[in-house]
Design a protein around this motif. Sequence first.
Motif, PDB file in Angstrom:
ATOM      1  N   GLN A  47       0.781  -0.684  -0.174  1.00 48.86           N
ATOM      2  CA  GLN A  47      -0.423  -0.348   0.139  1.00 48.86           C
ATOM      3  C   GLN A  47       1.165   1.515   0.350  1.00 48.86           C
ATOM      4  N   PHE A  48       1.776   0.952   0.875  1.00 41.76           N
ATOM      5  CA  PHE A  48       2.785   2.455   0.414  1.00 41.76           C
ATOM      6  C   PHE A  48       3.269   2.789  -0.639  1.00 41.76           C
ATOM      7  N   ALA A  49       2.922   1.713  -1.898  1.00 45.69           N
ATOM      8  CA  ALA A  49       3.707   2.431  -3.238  1.00 45.69           C
ATOM      9  C   ALA A  49       2.296   3.386  -3.526  1.00 45.69           C
ATOM     10  N   LEU A  50       1.263   3.013  -3.083  1.00 46.81           N
ATOM     11  CA  LEU A  50       0.069   3.712  -3.679  1.00 46.81           C
ATOM     12  C   LEU A  50      -0.187   4.965  -3.026  1.00 46.81           C
ATOM     13  N   TYR A  51       0.429   4.821  -1.918  1.00 48.08           N
ATOM     14  CA  TYR A  51       0.434   5.762  -1.065  1.00 48.08           C
ATOM     15  C   TYR A  51       1.756   6.527   0.003  1.00 48.08           C
ATOM     16  N   PRO A  52       2.593   7.111  -0.681  1.00 49.40           N
ATOM     17  CA  PRO A  52       3.985   7.317  -0.389  1.00 49.40           C
ATOM     18  C   PRO A  52       4.600   8.015   0.601  1.00 49.40           C
ATOM     19  N   ALA A  53       3.110   9.097   0.619  1.00 53.39           N
ATOM     20  CA  ALA A  53       3.333   9.793   2.075  1.00 53.39           C
ATOM     21  C   ALA A  53       3.076   9.274   3.155  1.00 53.39           C
ATOM     22  N   LEU A  54       2.237   7.746   3.188  1.00 54.82           N
ATOM     23  CA  LEU A  54       1.592   7.726   4.721  1.00 54.82           C
ATOM     24  C   LEU A  54       2.483   7.040   5.240  1.00 54.82           C
ATOM     25  N   ALA A  55       4.028   6.327   4.408  1.00 53.40           N
ATOM     26  CA  ALA A  55       4.761   5.812   4.782  1.00 53.40           C
ATOM     27  C   ALA A  55       5.656   6.252   5.591  1.00 53.40           C
ATOM     28  N   ALA A  56       6.224   7.780   5.712  1.00 54.15           N
ATOM     29  CA  ALA A  56       6.738   8.556   6.439  1.00 54.15           C
ATOM     30  C   ALA A  56       5.717   8.353   8.189  1.00 54.15           C
ATOM     31  N   SER A  57       4.432   8.365   7.942  1.00 50.42           N
ATOM     32  CA  SER A  57       4.031   8.391   9.274  1.00 50.42           C
ATOM     33  C   SER A  57       4.051   6.711  10.295  1.00 50.42           C
ATOM     34  N   VAL A  58       4.546   5.621   9.497  1.00 48.54           N
ATOM     35  CA  VAL A  58       4.547   4.578  10.194  1.00 48.54           C
ATOM     36  C   VAL A  58       5.492   4.557  10.302  1.00 48.54           C
ATOM     37  N   LEU A  59       6.070   3.899  12.410  1.00 39.90           N
ATOM     38  CA  LEU A  59       7.549   3.632  12.453  1.00 39.90           C
ATOM     39  C   LEU A  59       7.066   2.417  13.331  1.00 39.90           C
ATOM     40  N   ILE A  60       8.022   1.319  12.438  1.00 35.25           N
ATOM     41  CA  ILE A  60       7.931  -0.158  12.922  1.00 35.25           C
ATOM     42  C   ILE A  60       9.180  -0.250  14.116  1.00 35.25           C
ATOM     43  N   SER A  61       8.481  -0.088  15.667  1.00 35.78           N
ATOM     44  CA  SER A  61       9.213  -1.223  16.460  1.00 35.78           C
ATOM     45  C   SER A  61      10.040  -2.019  16.979  1.00 35.78           C
TER      46      SER A  61
END
Length: 141
Positions: free
Chosen positions: A1-15
Motif C-alpha cells: 500500500q505504501f507504493a500507492l500512498y508514499p506519504a503514509l510511509a513517513a507516518s509509520v514507525l515499526i518498533s
Amino acid sequence: QFALYPALAASVLISIPAASMEAADPEVLAHIADHGIRIAQDGWGGSANAAQQAKRRGVAVAKISADRLLDRDRNADERSSASTILEDTRAAGIAVVATDVRSDEDAVNLIDLGVETMSGTRFSGPKRLKAEPARDRLATP
C-alpha cells in the motif's frame, strides 16, 4: 500500500526489540527503509559500536527506558553509560525516545540530558475504557 500512498510511509514507525534487530535479515530491513518506513529499536545493546550497527540496520529511533538513560539500570557495570549512549546516538543521527517515564523528576532529568521525547505513566495514567453503566450514574442521592 505504501507504493500507492508514499506519504503514509513517513507516518509509520515499526518498533522492533533490540534482540530481534540483531537477528533480523538486513535485506528485509533495507526493504522496509526503501519504502520510507522508519524503524524504532526498542531497547539498547551494550556494545561500544551499537549506534553505528543500529544505523546500518536502518534504525531511526532508539526507544530506551528512563532507568537506563538515568543510569539506574541494574546491569550498568556491564553496559555503556547513558552519556555514551546519547553521544553515540546523536553522532549516528538516531533520535532517542525515553520510555517508562514515571515522574516529573524523571522527565526533568531526561530533558537535562537532552532527551525531549518521552512516554510512560507520567504522561498517561490508567483510564477507564468503558463508561460507567447508566444505572450507576442515576443512583446518586
